[in-house]
Structures are given as structure tokens and as C-alpha cells.
Design a protein around this motif. Structure first.
Motif, PDB file in Angstrom:
ATOM      1  N   UNK A 173       1.241  -0.757  -0.182  1.00 35.97           N
ATOM      2  CA  UNK A 173       0.496   0.048  -0.244  1.00 35.97           C
ATOM      3  C   UNK A 173       0.732   1.592   0.232  1.00 35.97           C
ATOM      4  N   UNK A 174       0.680   2.164   1.082  1.00 38.62           N
ATOM      5  CA  UNK A 174       1.468   3.324   1.643  1.00 38.62           C
ATOM      6  C   UNK A 174       2.635   2.954   1.662  1.00 38.62           C
ATOM      7  N   UNK A 175       3.311   2.127   2.101  1.00 42.18           N
ATOM      8  CA  UNK A 175       4.403   1.346   2.699  1.00 42.18           C
ATOM      9  C   UNK A 175       5.322   1.062   1.338  1.00 42.18           C
ATOM     10  N   UNK A 176       6.879   1.424   1.282  1.00 42.83           N
ATOM     11  CA  UNK A 176       7.167   0.529   0.272  1.00 42.83           C
ATOM     12  C   UNK A 176       9.074   0.662   0.973  1.00 42.83           C
ATOM     13  N   UNK A 177       9.567  -0.231   1.000  1.00 46.62           N
ATOM     14  CA  UNK A 177      11.621  -1.078   1.842  1.00 46.62           C
ATOM     15  C   UNK A 177      11.876  -1.226   0.521  1.00 46.62           C
ATOM     16  N   UNK A 178      12.875  -1.380   0.333  1.00 45.80           N
ATOM     17  CA  UNK A 178      13.932  -1.193  -0.645  1.00 45.80           C
ATOM     18  C   UNK A 178      15.000  -1.741   0.609  1.00 45.80           C
ATOM     19  N   UNK A 179      15.597  -3.517   0.471  1.00 42.44           N
ATOM     20  CA  UNK A 179      16.428  -3.650   1.289  1.00 42.44           C
ATOM     21  C   UNK A 179      17.832  -4.188  -0.111  1.00 42.44           C
ATOM     22  N   UNK A 180      18.443  -3.968   1.000  1.00 42.17           N
ATOM     23  CA  UNK A 180      19.341  -5.279   0.005  1.00 42.17           C
ATOM     24  C   UNK A 180      20.832  -5.458   1.056  1.00 42.17           C
ATOM     25  N   UNK A 281       9.564   4.137   3.114  1.00 36.57           N
ATOM     26  CA  UNK A 281       9.239   5.474   3.310  1.00 36.57           C
ATOM     27  C   UNK A 281       7.601   4.925   3.411  1.00 36.57           C
ATOM     28  N   UNK A 282       6.553   5.748   3.812  1.00 42.53           N
ATOM     29  CA  UNK A 282       5.084   5.516   4.259  1.00 42.53           C
ATOM     30  C   UNK A 282       4.509   6.839   4.282  1.00 42.53           C
ATOM     31  N   UNK A 283       3.917   6.821   2.966  1.00 41.32           N
ATOM     32  CA  UNK A 283       3.026   8.177   2.263  1.00 41.32           C
ATOM     33  C   UNK A 283       1.774   8.376   3.420  1.00 41.32           C
ATOM     34  N   UNK A 284       2.339   9.273   4.012  1.00 40.29           N
ATOM     35  CA  UNK A 284       1.640   9.740   4.940  1.00 40.29           C
ATOM     36  C   UNK A 284       0.016  10.658   4.724  1.00 40.29           C
ATOM     37  N   UNK A 285       0.091  11.512   3.520  1.00 34.42           N
ATOM     38  CA  UNK A 285      -0.425  11.485   3.127  1.00 34.42           C
ATOM     39  C   UNK A 285      -0.077  12.326   0.965  1.00 34.42           C
ATOM     40  N   UNK A 286      -1.322  13.134   0.521  1.00 33.96           N
ATOM     41  CA  UNK A 286      -0.469  13.686  -0.582  1.00 33.96           C
ATOM     42  C   UNK A 286       0.292  14.260  -0.467  1.00 33.96           C
ATOM     43  N   UNK A 289       5.691  12.084   3.807  1.00 34.66           N
ATOM     44  CA  UNK A 289       6.346  11.385   3.329  1.00 34.66           C
ATOM     45  C   UNK A 289       6.993  11.246   4.543  1.00 34.66           C
ATOM     46  N   UNK A 290       6.616   9.873   5.551  1.00 38.28           N
ATOM     47  CA  UNK A 290       7.427   9.322   5.925  1.00 38.28           C
ATOM     48  C   UNK A 290       8.898   8.581   5.536  1.00 38.28           C
ATOM     49  N   UNK A 291       9.993   8.422   6.689  1.00 39.40           N
ATOM     50  CA  UNK A 291      11.257   8.532   6.152  1.00 39.40           C
ATOM     51  C   UNK A 291      12.054   7.657   6.600  1.00 39.40           C
TER      52      UNK A 291
END
Length: 893
Positions: A173-180, A281-286, A289-291
């Protein structure tokens, strides 16, 4: 174009080329050009003309760390950022003096690109950004899961390399995570693996001379060696792989030695690294963004300095001993062979580094305005545990007293204060067992740590108001931080319990705050002005050090994108580091050459380390160094001017000139150079009344007999350094029809002027023509040609290192290049080549060859026959040709 944020500006903009020249290297370029690590890529940039310590310099404070020197300036003069935030400082001091960042902690496969901005950048990035800024930008998104594996090997032996990495992006959803994650290991290269370094130099300025592995010498100036072995070295012949035997030095005498002792050291260490990086990252609103970013890096290094520092000598405890049967004052010296130590691969020194950084923040738009904000807090720590292999003073002295010297028979009959012994010489010339060696050796444990906390708020508006040439942009930054450093060496290093070793120790912390403002003003459609200012204040030990900086730049485009003319003027600074201020009094023991007394005996500095009697060549001397709370900040002014010409699409030619004027630099005086300078001053080769001569003489403490007693090497503010350089870069991408696409690049740096004034009132030293002070390259060129066609690709990358001084020239402090044999070495040219193929839509494979022609350094025949490596390890290496096979697979549809 959409607005982007580029390194060197806080204001998002549409122009990639601005008043600040920027060199960018993508992750694809890193691999195609043959660079397995970020350190390799940065060290091969044409800007990296300076000589630096590296893995070959095992007898240093940071043999496992990797850094680079840009334009011949101090490695600490470049600000290293990861995603725009300062890297954690390496806990141990480079060359015992300078704070650096360890490039080993950057996972190559997780890097998106690297950007380098030359010139002073303190108005945006604060302290340290004198030579420039390097911003390592990590990958924020991966289209599909990727796994990358590589295996490498060296054609001359050693350095087998294994590497694997994985990266993916997950969305909920509004939460994305890139991990390596990335894991890598490299085996060591031993000096014995290379013909250049396996034994003492046989083609140098003097005949090859073996190591003095079993030596007895007296205080005489000539014929000072005693051969007192009843077996004439017969019992030692199995040592150093069967190469030990009876040796002779003209004018001195016989001893037991081997030409192959140098092979016991490492040229490249045994390395294991593991890295983790995440971006969430989390899209709190349009509009909000929290990161959060988190990285963890582990680096384990192992190395060996070999037999050159693994030895015992009676002089450290007794100065001299009196043998009544010889009626003479003598000393013993013994190196430990691989057979005695049980193999040097089993007693390698080790370090373990654990480095992590956590950042939490929020960014977005303020209400319905055009103002964007970014607010964040960051915490970072770098912890290092060092495990050096050591000889314990009491245990080793007691062992050799019992085995060799015997009971103390009282003071010498001449009343010199020396002890009397009747040694067992046969026992001295008999190799010891591995169990005996283990009885007086072992590992130490030293711990070091740095940490930092940073809170930052940035406000930007790309269109604050409209001007004749477009929208004016503005940015405001406020930053508060604190940081600390603690180096706690094994207590035995500070109490004399470790034979031949000591340590630098210290701890301190400070807080700081900064405010900055940047403007981008399009005065006309063709002319844009940028201006910024910053104020930094450091609170340290109850006092405050503050520094304002500013910068002004112009961009002029008289013919649109065809031509860009640019110029910039700014100031920069570097605050005294915590180590500069809080390093405690630390003593050490060295075995220097007393050039002055050697010169009085008629030995020129070029041959003093070979022929000068042992009394003045290699005798232990106490050194003392410490921090200096009275140090001032380093300040600098910097200006640049240049142009970018783009006559056709996808082609750009840039030429830029840079000037630095750096004042009040912090430095520690090199021991050997201080001794050479003192000699030149006392002999009248330099003006003895000059400030630098008076300073040198005051720091070399001599006893009533004129012999070395102590060498003081404190940190000092030197007066002035001036640097001029020009850089040329060329990039072009063009299609050749069915032949494919070609991309030639070129980057060339030429240091036009580099001079330094050690103290106010001293004449300037021309560092380009004074090899005693500097062996940096004047010119450096990096060029590549990349070809792509369908599933195939190939790159040829060339590095040309310009001329450098030979060894003999580096010994002449007063009139370089005037004595016979002094000169320069020719340029060194190396090539990397890679070929890539895409057999499947999701699979890429590549074959990489580094140092394609197996180029060795220019032969320097001015090194003496005592040299174990006849080349400048700060400038060159003898690693030779390496091969790598790499495969990358992308999962998903």
C-alpha cells in the motif's frame, strides 16, 4: 525536465550542469570499468593525484582502512556523504594524526551513483569540505529482485575474491521498503607471491644485502659486527624456507641472514565484509512522506608486517652490555623466522569494524504553499576492535636473558653504567621452538569508537518569486549535532609491557550548530547567479569555535545549451578534529637513522641507512606526540572558472581551473623528515635561523654526547598552502548504426602549482619539485571507451599516472635533482577491460580483467640493496593482472 536535487545545491533545479562542476559515476560504470569497490573507483578518479597509505603499508595505524587524496591534499579534506549525510568517522587515526572515513564500509552493489564536487563546499556542508564533497547515493528502488555473484582471482597468485549481493523493493500500500545485502571476502597477497617483494632488491643503487637476522654488534664505527657463532650459521640454515646463511656487509662484518625475510609480510590483507542497507517510506498523505534509512556494515581485516618488526634486541633494555671475555660493549639483534613463529599466516594482526547509521525523517509540502521541507534525525556509530599481535616485554626479555645472556655479573669496569654478562653465543645462534615463541607473544585488544547525532531541517522553495530569467529559488538549513571519539588502547601499550610498540590514546566530545541560506537567482535567461552563506559554531571543552563561510557562483549560457561559462568563489574551513584536540600524551619507540651524526662521519643521507654504523642507524629512540588544544580552525578560499561546450547532442567538453589558498593547516611532523631537516639545518644547507630550522632543532632532543634521546612530533598549525589545478573532461555517446553505440569518456587533471609554507616567515616549498616533501603525481588521466550492441557490451578503461620522483630524490631536502642518480620515473599506464553478455532476458554475465597488460610500476633502481620493495608503496602496487566472472539475475516478470 523535472526538477531534481543535485549534490552541491539544496534547491531542486532542472540544470544538470551548474556553476559547480560535478563528476558522476553510476553503478553500471563502476562494474564496466572494473572496480569491485567504491574505494577503487574513487582512487582511480583523475582528481585523486595524492599519495596515500594503503594495504601495502602494514606498519601503519590504519592498514585495513581505505581512503583517497584529492589534488594532493590531506585525505581528511574531502567531505564524504551517504545520501547527503556525513559518514561516520573511522575511529583510528590515519598516520596517527588524521580523521578519515573508511571506504570499505560502502556496499558497491547497493550504490546508485557517486557524485564528486571539487572545490570548497563548506557553505552547504560545513567542516571538512575543502578539497570537495563526495556524495554516495544509494539505491532507493529496485524494479525486481536482483542477485549478483562474482568470483575473482589473481594471475600472479593470492587475492581470490568472492562476492554475492541481493536487493529488492517491497510495497504494501503506502508503505515501501528497499532492502539489500552484500557479502564479500578476499584472500591476502603475500610479499612472497611477487618477485618484486619476496626478497631484498638485487638491482638497486647498492648490492643486495640480506636482513640481519642474527647479529652481534659493538659501538665501533667500522668493523662493528662480531661473528661469534661456533657453527658459522650452520644451525640457522633451515630458517626462512632454507635461505638463511652466513652473510657479510663490507666494512662491518659477518652475520646470519636471509634475502627472503621480506616475503613474510602481506601486500593485501585477508578481508571479509558484510553490508545491509534499507530504505523505507510511508506516504502519510499526498503532501507528506515519512522515511527511514538504516545501514549496517561489518569489516574484518587481517594483515602481517612480517619479520621486519618481529624481532628482539638487547639494546632496548640494556643499551649495551659488557662482555669481559671480549672486553667490549655489544648488542644482540634477532629476527624471528616463519619456522619459529609457526608461520606468519597464523600470527596476523586483526581488526573488526562495526558501523551503523539510522536516519528517521519526514518530507513534504507546507500546506498549500510552494515551500518544501525535509526534517530528519540521524544517529551513527563506528566501533573498532583491534587485535594486534605483540611481544610481551618482561616475558621476552626474561626468555633471552635466561637463554642467551645469563646472570648479570654487575656493572661494567669502566663505570659507564652498563651491565656485565658472559653470553652463551651458541644458544643465540640456535633457532627457538614455536612453543618458546608462543611463551612471550600473544594478542592485544584495543577498542575505539566514534559516534554522531544530527538533527536537520531544510526548507526550499524553487519558485519564491519571478525574475527576468525565470523563477528564483531559495533554501534555508538549520542543523544541530554532537559527536564523540574514544580510543582506548590495550593498557599494556601505555605501560611499556609490550615490546617495541606503544599507542595513541584519547577521548573527547563536542556539540555544534549551523545555519545556512542559499539563493538561485536567474538574472537573465542566459545568466544565473547562485549565492550561499553558512555559520558554524563548535562548543568544545567550555569554549566555542565559530566560522562563517560564503560562496557566489555565476552561470552564463550565451548560446543556450551550446556553451556554458561558469565561475565560483567561496570560502571553506575545517574545524580541529576531536583527535587533534584530545589525543593524550603518547610515547612510542622508533628506530630512526640519525642523519646528523651519520653526516659527521661522512655518510650521505642516501647511504646512511645502509652504511652508517648501527650506533646511529636503527638504535631505539623514544618519540612523543600529543594533541594540541590551542589549534586554530583551518580556513581556505577557493575559486574556479571554466566552460562546458556541447556542440552536438550527447557530447560535452568541460575545462575548469581551480585555485585554493589554505591557511592554518593542522599537521604532525614526520619523524624521518624532521631528522633530515635538522641535519640540513645543522650542516648549514638550510638557514639555521629560519623558523622551520629552529622548530626542527627544538624537537630533536640530544644528550650531552650529541646522540638522539627523544623526538617530539606534536600537532601544529602550519601557515599556508596554495594549489592551482586544471581539469578537462569529455563525454560523448553516439550511434554507429549496425555496429552499435559507443561512449568515449576522458578525465584529465594537471596540478599546475602546489606550494606550502611550513611556518610564517619560511620560504614556500614547491611540492611539485621537492620530492623530499611530496611524491604526489602532477598529472593523472582516466579514459574509457564503452561499446554496446544488442545483448553485448564491452569497456576498455585506461589510467595514466604521471611522472613521480625516484627514491634517491626523496632524500634530498635542500637541492632536489642535483645529485647523481636523482631523477623521475616515467608514467605508469594500466588498463581494465570488461565484456558483458545477456544470454537471457533476466540474466547478465560479464568477464572483467583488471590491469590487462599486467603492468608493474616503473623500475626504480635508486633504491638501496636493503630495500624489500623497490617502489613507492604510496603510489604504486605490484598486484598485477586480476580476473573476475560475474553474473546478475533479475527475478520477476
Amino acid at each position: 525536465m523535472d526538477a531534481i536535487t543535485v549534490t552541491g545545491s539544496l534547491i531542486p533545479q532542472t540544470q544538470l550542469e551548474t556553476f559547480t562542476p560535478t563528476t558522476s559515476v553510476t553503478s553500471e560504470q563502476l562494474k564496466a570499468e572494473g572496480f569491485a569497490t567504491v574505494a577503487q573507483a574513487l582512487q582511480h578518479l583523475s582528481f585523486a593525484t595524492g599519495s596515500v597509505q594503503n594495504a601495502q603499508n602494514t606498519n601503519s595505524f590504519t592498514p585495513g582502512a581505505k581512503t583517497a587524496s584529492f589534488f594532493g591534499l590531506n585525505p581528511g579534506y574531502v567531505k564524504l556523504l551517504v545520501d547527503g549525510r556525513p559518514m561516520n568517522n573511522f575511529p583510528v587515526l590515519y598516520d596517527s594524526t588524521e580523521v578519515i572515513n573508511n571506504l570499505n564500509t560502502i556496499p558497491t552493489d547497493l550504490v546508485d551513483r557517486i557524485e564528486f564536487l571539487p572545490g570548497g563546499q563548506s557553505t552547504l556542508y560545513g567542516s571538512d569540505a575543502i578539497a570537495g564533497v563526495i556524495n554516495i547515493i544509494m539505491k532507493k528502488k529496485v524494479d525486481a529482485p536482483i542477485i549478483d555473484a562474482r568470483y575473482g582471482w589473481n594471475g600472479l597468485g593470492g587475492n581470490a575474491n568472492r562476492h554475492i549481493s541481493f536487493a529488492d523493493t517491497f510495497s504494501f500500500g503506502k508503505f515501501n521498503i528497499t532492502a539489500g545485502a552484500q557479502i564479500e571476502s578476499s584472500q591476502p597477497i603475500w610479499s612472497a607471491d611477487r618477485s618484486w617483494t619476496s626478497h631484498n632488491f638485487e638491482n638497486g643503487a647498492s648490492p643486495a644485502l640480506s636482513g640481519r637476522d642474527y647479529l652481534i654488534y659493538n659501538s665501533e664505527l667500522r668493523n662493528s659486527y662480531y661473528m661469534l657463532d661456533p657453527n658459522r650459521c650452520a644451525l640457522t640454515t633451515g630458517q626462512f624456507g632454507g635461505t638463511e646463511g652466513l652473510q657479510h656487509r663490507p666494512g662491518q662484518g659477518d652475520y646470519c641472514g636471509s634475502f627472503y625475510a621480506p616475503g613474510t609480510s602481506t601486500l593485501s590483507g585477508d578481508s571479509k565484509t558484510a553490508n545491509i542497507y534499507t530504505r523505507a517510506t510511508y506516504d502519510l498523505s499526498d503532501t507528506t512522506q515519512l522515511y527511514g534509512d538504516f545501514s549496517y556494515n561489518f569489516d574484518r581485516e587481517k594483515w602481517s608486517n612480517g619479520a621486519s618488526t618481529m624481532w628482539w634486541g638487547s639494546s632496548s633494555k640494556y643499551t649495551y652490555i659488557y662482555d669481559p671475555d671480549l672486553d667490549d660493549f655489544i648488542n644482540f639483534q634477532k629476527s624471528f623466522s616463519p619456522e619459529e613463529v609457526g608461520g606468519y599466516q597464523h600470527i596476523m594482526s586483526k581488526s573488526y569494524e562495526r558501523n551503523y547509521t539510522l536516519t528517521l525523517g519526514s518530507k513534504g509540502i507546507l500546506g498549500a504553499s510552494d515551500w518544501e521541507y525535509d526534517i530528519s534525525v540521524m544517529h551513527g556509530e563506528d566501533k573498532l576492535t583491534q587485535r594486534p599481535f605483540a611481544r610481551f616485554t618482561n616475558a621476552m626479555e626474561n626468555f633471552f636473558t635466561t637463554r642467551v645472556l645469563g646472570p648479570d655479573l654487575g656493572p661494567d669496569p669502566d663505570g659507564n653504567g652498563f651491565s656485565t654478562f658472559r653470553p652463551d653465543y651458541a644458544a643465540f645462534y640456535t633457532p627457538i621452538s614455536n612453543a618458546d615463541f608462543n611463551s612471550f607473544t600473544g594478542y592485544l585488544t584495543s577498542n575505539a569508537k566514534t559516534w554522531q547525532n544530527i538533527g536537520r531541517l531544510t526548507l526550499t522553495n524553487s519558485a519564491l518569486f519571478h525574475m527576468s530569467g525565470g523563477d528564483a529559488g531559495v533554501a534555508v538549513l538549520a542543523e544541530g549535532a554532537n559527536e564523540g571519539w574514544d580510543y582506548s588502547p590495550d593498557h599494556r601499550l601505555l605501560t611499556g609491557e609490550v615490546w617495541g610498540q606503544s599507542a595513541v590514546q584519547g577521548a573527547g566530545h563536542r556539540s555544534r550548530f549551523a545555519v545556512a541560506n542559499e539563493w538561485r537567482l536567474p538574472l537573465l535567461s542566459e545568466l544565473t547567479m547562485s549565492a550561499s552563506a553558512r555559520y558554524d559554531a563548535y562548543k568544545v571543552a567550555g569554549s566555542t569555535i565559530s566560522k562563517p563561510t560564503y560562496s557566489v557562483g555565476l552561470e552564463y549560457r550565451p548560446f543556450g545549451d551550446l556553451l556554458l561559462l561558469r565561475a565560483r568563489y567561496g570560502t571553506a574551513f575545517k574545524a580541529p578534529t576531536l583527535a587533534d584536540q584530545f589525543t593524550g600524551n603518547s610515547s612510542y619507540y622508533a628506530n630512526p637513522t640519525d642523519y646528523y651524526n651519520c653526516a659527521l662521519l661522512g655518510y650521505d643521507p642516501a647511504v646512511a641507512s645502509i652504511s652508517c654504523p648501527a650506533k646511529y642507524n636503527g638504535a631505539p629512540v623514544k618519540g612523543l606526540q600529543s594533541g594540541n588544544p590551542k589549534l586554530k580552525p583551518i580556513s581556505a578560499t577557493n575559486w574556479s572558472a571554466g566552460l562546458v561546450l556541447s556542440p552536438i547532442s550527447r557530447m560535452a567538453l568541460g575545462v575548469d581551473f581551480y585555485h585554493w589558498n589554505i591557511k592554518d593547516e593542522v599537521d604532525i611532523e614526520a619523524r624521518d623528515k624532521l631528522l633530515l631537516q635538522e641535519t640540513a639545518c645543522r650542516l648549514g644547507q638550510l638557514d639555521i635561523s629560519s623558523p622551520s630550522c629552529q622548530s626542527a632543532i627544538s624537537k630533536i632532543i640530544r644528550n650531552a654526547k650529541g646522540e638522539l634521546a627523544e623526538i617530539q612530533t606534536p600537532k601544529v598549525n602550519v601557515a599556508n598552502e596554495i594549489l592551482d589545478t586544471v581539469n578537462v573532461n569529455f563525454n560523448y555517446v553516439f550511434s554507429a548504426g549496425f555496429l552499435g553505440e559507443f561512449s568515449p569518456t576522458l578525465n584529465y587533471t594537471n596540478i599546475l602549482q602546489h606550494k606550502r609554507q611550513p611556518y610564517v616567515g619560511d620560504p614556500y616549498i614547491d611540492l611539485l619539485r621537492s620530492p623530499y616533501w611530496s611524491t604526489d603525481f602532477k598529472t593523472k588521466l582516466a579514459a574509457s571507451l564503452t561499446w554496446r550492441r544488442g545483448k553485448w557490451g564491452a569497456t576498455l578503461y585506461a589510467s595514466r599516472f604521471g611522472k613521480s620522483p625516484n627514491y634517491l630524490a626523496t632524500l634530498n631536502a635542500s637541492s632536489p635533482y642535483t645529485k647523481a642518480g636523482e631523477g623521475t620515473l616515467p608514467a605508469w599506464l594500466t588498463y581494465n577491460a570488461s565484456v558483458s553478455y545477456k544470454p537471457l532476458a533476466k540474466l547478465d554475465v560479464s568477464f572483467i580483467v583488471n590491469n590487462l597488460l599486467n603492468a608493474m610500476p616503473p623500475v626504480d633502481t635508486s633504491y638501496p640493496g636493503t630495500s624489500s620493495a623497490p617502489y613507492n608503496k604510496y603510489n604504486y602496487d605490484v598486484y598485477g593482472r586480476t580476473f573476475s566472472l560475474e553474473a546478475r539475475y533479475k527475478f520477476g516478470p
